[in-house]
Structures are given as structure tokens and as C-alpha cells.
Enzyme design. Structure first.
Site, PDB file in Angstrom:
ATOM      1  N   GLU A 111       0.861  -1.171   0.000  1.00  0.00           N
ATOM      2  CA  GLU A 111       0.000   0.000   0.000  1.00  0.00           C
ATOM      3  C   GLU A 111       0.896   1.219   0.000  1.00  0.00           C
ATOM      4  O   GLU A 111       1.934   1.232   0.660  1.00  0.00           O
ATOM      5  CB  GLU A 111      -0.903   0.064   1.245  1.00  0.00           C
ATOM      6  N   TYR A 123       7.363   1.977  -8.156  1.00  0.00           N
ATOM      7  CA  TYR A 123       6.661   0.698  -8.186  1.00  0.00           C
ATOM      8  C   TYR A 123       6.140   0.372  -9.588  1.00  0.00           C
ATOM      9  O   TYR A 123       6.301  -0.749 -10.064  1.00  0.00           O
ATOM     10  CB  TYR A 123       5.533   0.677  -7.151  1.00  0.00           C
TER      11      TYR A 123
END
Length: 156
Positions: A111, A123
């Protein structure tokens, strides 16, 4: 950051309890709502995969990952401010992904605050895909902030 910072050899090693004061300083510099030293100590006690990066005797970053039942979850990753922007986060993430494979995980979840565009970019460029948005997940100055849930399928 000077050229010396980028030329210094880095090494990864397991996090130790003696690292917690240094980690806490990085955590305070990195997040408005940081983990406490107790969070890190509890994660070490629980046997999570906890690693630090060092260069020239200085802690440059760290991560915490939990792995079980064929899945891994990146819980925390931070780079000391003086070391940001030179691939150190990418190096830590690559180490984490390899560690997830060592734990026989087939997927890694995380998260991230929707406002953390630098981390989201890292990411995405590392093969993570957006899975969902968790509304009001993080504390924020104006109430709560959403979390972007991301996943990367691992081919270990």
C-alpha cells in the site's frame, strides 16, 4: 548529494535492534506519520524480513516485508533524504523482491499513499500494477488519505 555518495559501495544486511535509533531518524524524515521504534522492534521479534542498506558506515535505507502462505507484503521502505534520487530505493526494492522469492511467494503486495508520486513511479517502473484504492487508509493532516494497493506477480 555529492559524487562521493554515489561512488560509495553499498551493502545489504539484516536489520538489528541496534539499528533502530538510526532507522527512527530516517523514518521521522520520511513520513508525517512514522512507524515508532516499537513497530520495528515488534516486526523483528515477529521474524519479518527486515533489511538495511549501508554505505560508508552510514544507514542509507531499509525495508520491512512479511511473507507467508505464498504471498509477501512490503510493509515499509524508506531511503535517508541525503541518499534519495540515485537508485537506492530501486536497489532496496529489488532486494525485497528477491527475498519474497526466497520465501516462496508468488506475489508481492503493498500500500502506498496516493500522494506519494515518487514511490508510485518506482513501483510502476518495477512492474507493479494498481489493484484497488483503500479509502481513508492513512492518517493525514486533513483527516485521512487513500492508499493505492499495488501488486507484482513474481516469477521466481
Amino acid at each position: 548529494m555529492s559524487a562521493v555518495h554515489t561512488a560509495v559501495a553499498h551493502r545489504m544486511r539484516p536489520m538489528a535492534e541496534a539499528d533502530l535509533p538510526h532507522i527512527h531518524r530516517i523514518e521521522l524524515d520520511s513520513y508525517d506519520y512514522p512507524w515508532t521504534p516499537g513497530h520495528f522492534a515488534d516486526s523483528l521479534t515477529a521474524g519479518y524480513s527486515m533489511w538495511v542498506s549501508e554505505a560508508g558506515g552510514e544507514l542509507t535505507g531499509y525495508y520491512a516485508m512479511m511473507a507467508a502462505a505464498g504471498e509477501a507484503h512490503l510493509l515499509n521502505l524508506a531511503i535517508a533524504p541525503a541518499w534519495r534520487g540515485h537508485g537506492h530505493g530501486r536497489r532496496l526494492l529489488a532486494h525485497c523482491l528477491a527475498g519474497a522469492c526466497d520465501h516462496k511467494a508468488s506475489v508481492l503486495f503493498l500500500e502506498v499513499r496516493t500522494s506519494n508520486t515518487a514511490a508510485i513511479g518506482l513501483y510502476h517502473s518495477s512492474g507493479f500494477v494498481d489493484l484497488a484504492v483503500r479509502r481513508g487508509y492513512y492518517p493525514a493532516r486533513d483527516g485521512r488519505e487513500d492508499a493505492l494497493i499495488m501488486r507484482k506477480d513474481l516469477s521466481c
